[in-house]
Design an enzyme around this catalytic site. Structure first.
Site, PDB file in Angstrom:
ATOM      1  N   LEU A  50       0.870  -1.171   0.000  1.00  0.00           N
ATOM      2  CA  LEU A  50       0.000   0.000   0.000  1.00  0.00           C
ATOM      3  C   LEU A  50       0.909   1.223   0.000  1.00  0.00           C
ATOM      4  O   LEU A  50       1.984   1.204   0.602  1.00  0.00           O
ATOM      5  CB  LEU A  50      -0.896   0.026   1.252  1.00  0.00           C
ATOM      6  CG  LEU A  50      -1.896  -1.115   1.430  1.00  0.00           C
ATOM      7  CD1 LEU A  50      -2.627  -0.952   2.761  1.00  0.00           C
ATOM      8  CD2 LEU A  50      -2.900  -1.146   0.292  1.00  0.00           C
ATOM      9  N   ASP A  51       0.473   2.285  -0.671  1.00  0.00           N
ATOM     10  CA  ASP A  51       1.246   3.522  -0.645  1.00  0.00           C
ATOM     11  C   ASP A  51       1.408   3.998   0.795  1.00  0.00           C
ATOM     12  O   ASP A  51       0.580   3.705   1.668  1.00  0.00           O
ATOM     13  CB  ASP A  51       0.547   4.610  -1.459  1.00  0.00           C
ATOM     14  CG  ASP A  51       0.446   4.265  -2.935  1.00  0.00           C
ATOM     15  OD1 ASP A  51       1.258   3.447  -3.411  1.00  0.00           O
ATOM     16  OD2 ASP A  51      -0.453   4.818  -3.602  1.00  0.00           O
ATOM     17  N   LYS A  52       2.447   4.783   1.035  1.00  0.00           N
ATOM     18  CA  LYS A  52       2.737   5.278   2.379  1.00  0.00           C
ATOM     19  C   LYS A  52       1.503   5.885   3.047  1.00  0.00           C
ATOM     20  O   LYS A  52       1.207   5.605   4.208  1.00  0.00           O
ATOM     21  CB  LYS A  52       3.850   6.326   2.311  1.00  0.00           C
ATOM     22  CG  LYS A  52       4.140   7.013   3.635  1.00  0.00           C
ATOM     23  CD  LYS A  52       5.165   8.126   3.478  1.00  0.00           C
ATOM     24  CE  LYS A  52       5.367   8.873   4.786  1.00  0.00           C
ATOM     25  NZ  LYS A  52       6.319   9.996   4.654  1.00  0.00           N
ATOM     26  N   THR A  71      -1.709   5.532   2.231  1.00  0.00           N
ATOM     27  CA  THR A  71      -2.943   4.751   2.126  1.00  0.00           C
ATOM     28  C   THR A  71      -3.003   3.826   3.335  1.00  0.00           C
ATOM     29  O   THR A  71      -2.011   3.186   3.679  1.00  0.00           O
ATOM     30  CB  THR A  71      -2.975   3.919   0.832  1.00  0.00           C
ATOM     31  OG1 THR A  71      -2.944   4.799  -0.289  1.00  0.00           O
ATOM     32  CG2 THR A  71      -4.223   3.050   0.759  1.00  0.00           C
ATOM     33  N   ARG A 131      -5.400   5.831  -7.597  1.00  0.00           N
ATOM     34  CA  ARG A 131      -5.192   7.284  -7.613  1.00  0.00           C
ATOM     35  C   ARG A 131      -5.092   7.814  -9.045  1.00  0.00           C
ATOM     36  O   ARG A 131      -5.697   8.842  -9.385  1.00  0.00           O
ATOM     37  CB  ARG A 131      -3.928   7.619  -6.825  1.00  0.00           C
ATOM     38  CG  ARG A 131      -4.007   7.212  -5.360  1.00  0.00           C
ATOM     39  CD  ARG A 131      -2.638   7.184  -4.686  1.00  0.00           C
ATOM     40  NE  ARG A 131      -2.024   8.502  -4.664  1.00  0.00           N
ATOM     41  CZ  ARG A 131      -0.764   8.713  -4.289  1.00  0.00           C
ATOM     42  NH1 ARG A 131       0.016   7.692  -3.942  1.00  0.00           N
ATOM     43  NH2 ARG A 131      -0.278   9.948  -4.291  1.00  0.00           N
TER      44      ARG A 131
END
Length: 324
Positions: free
Chosen positions: A139-141, A143, A239
């Site tokens: 997961l993105d930082k 998110t 995104r």
């Protein structure tokens, strides 16, 4: 118990496999391991056929006894750190983690420590024997939400295959700018931005296939609360795709552009929007097949307090608008 670091497995080559390459035979006999891992063990001398070593491409005759030593070398590049880790589920094969916004999943340039991987190595030291400490998707930082970690090589192989077969259930909640009229799908390829290399973009030629499905949960005066299901798993996929259809995620510092404050919105909503410093994106549901038992499992995680507060202010603003 997790897999032993060192164990010897023995099997007899079926006669019907005569004439096949050793690496192909091992992939069938020891299917819990990836072919790349098996080839590495052959080349390292950890495989014997009737007591002697042969090359991956050498062919078998059928009836031989194969012994495989599953030597697992620990990755010493990363340090274990006693950091908070919200473990939603764990057994001998997998861990389900609820990642908070702001936590980097894997060390990289600028983040050698303080990541989820460092915390995992402290919580389960045997993960040093699994590539990338068992992290099979990220997961993105900024998110939040659920992700799975493999505790063994067997689990890792199974989870990677499930991801490749698109059989994972990965559902997210997001708050986007703009009022959607209906749900739908986005099916456009994604690749590195041709100019800004740290960003991703819709790339018609040379991009990788990317498919995102979305449906409306609730409409507000100038925003929409949506659930999003991933069919593929490209970097920044949700995104990029939502921004591409002109419904960027609230707070996204890369793809949402300039902050938009709706005209006539409540003071509470204005304040929340001005101070919401991350993309309003949360991995809410995760479903997969257990790597060993084959049981279908599913977890759900409510949105964290910052998104709950955002949704509460959106509701208040909506009510105030209806009362005018």
């Amino acid at each position: 118990m997790a897999e032993n670091n060192d164990q010897t497995l023995v099997a007899v080559v079926p006669v019907e496999m005569a004439g096949q390459r050793l690496d192909q035979v091992l992939a069938a006999l020891f299917s819990q391991y990836s072919r790349a891992r098996l080839q590495g063990w052959i080349k390292a001398g950890h495989v014997q056929v009737d007591g002697r070593q042969i090359r991956p491409k050498d062919k078998v005759k059928g009836g031989e006894t194969v012994s495989l030593m599953t030597v697992q070398e620990a990755d010493t590049r990363f340090v274990a750190q006693d950091l908070p880790l919200d473990v939603r589920f764990e057994d001998e094969q997998i861990l389900i983690i609820n990642k908070p916004a702001g936590l980097v999943v894997h060390p990289g340039s600028g983040n050698p420590e303080g990541t989820m991987l460092n915390a995992l190595l402290h919580h389960a030291p045997e993960l040093a024997n699994v590539p990338r400490a068992g992290i099979v998707h990220r997961l993105d930082k900024d998110t939040s939400g659920l992700l799975v970690v493999a505790r063994t090589l067997t689990a890792q192989k199974s989870l990677v295959e499930q991801l490749q077969a698109r059989s994972f259930l990965r559902e997210y909640n997001a708050v986007v700018q703009g009022v959607m009229t209906a749900g739908g799908s986005v099916d456009v390829p994604i690749g590195r931005h041709p100019v800004h290399r740290t960003r991703m973009a819709v790339v018609r030629h040379g991009g990788k296939e990317a498919i995102t499905h979305y449906r409306i949960q609730e409409k507000f005066r100038a925003h929409t609360y949506v659930s999003v299901r991933l069919e593929t798993g490209r970097t920044h996929q949700i995104r990029v795709h939502l921004a591409h259809i002109r419904y960027p995620i609230v707070g996204d510092p890369v793809y949402a552009g300039r902050l938009k404050i709706p005209k006539g919105c409540s003071e509470g909503l204005r304040d929340v929007l001005q101070h919401f410093r991350r993309q309003a994106l949360h991995a809410a549901r995760l479903g997969l097949q257990h790597p060993v038992s084959g049981e279908m499992l599913e977890w759900q995680q409510p949105v964290p307090p910052d998104m709950q507060n955002l949704l509460a202010e959106l509701h208040t603003d909506k009510q105030q608008g209806e009362e005018r």
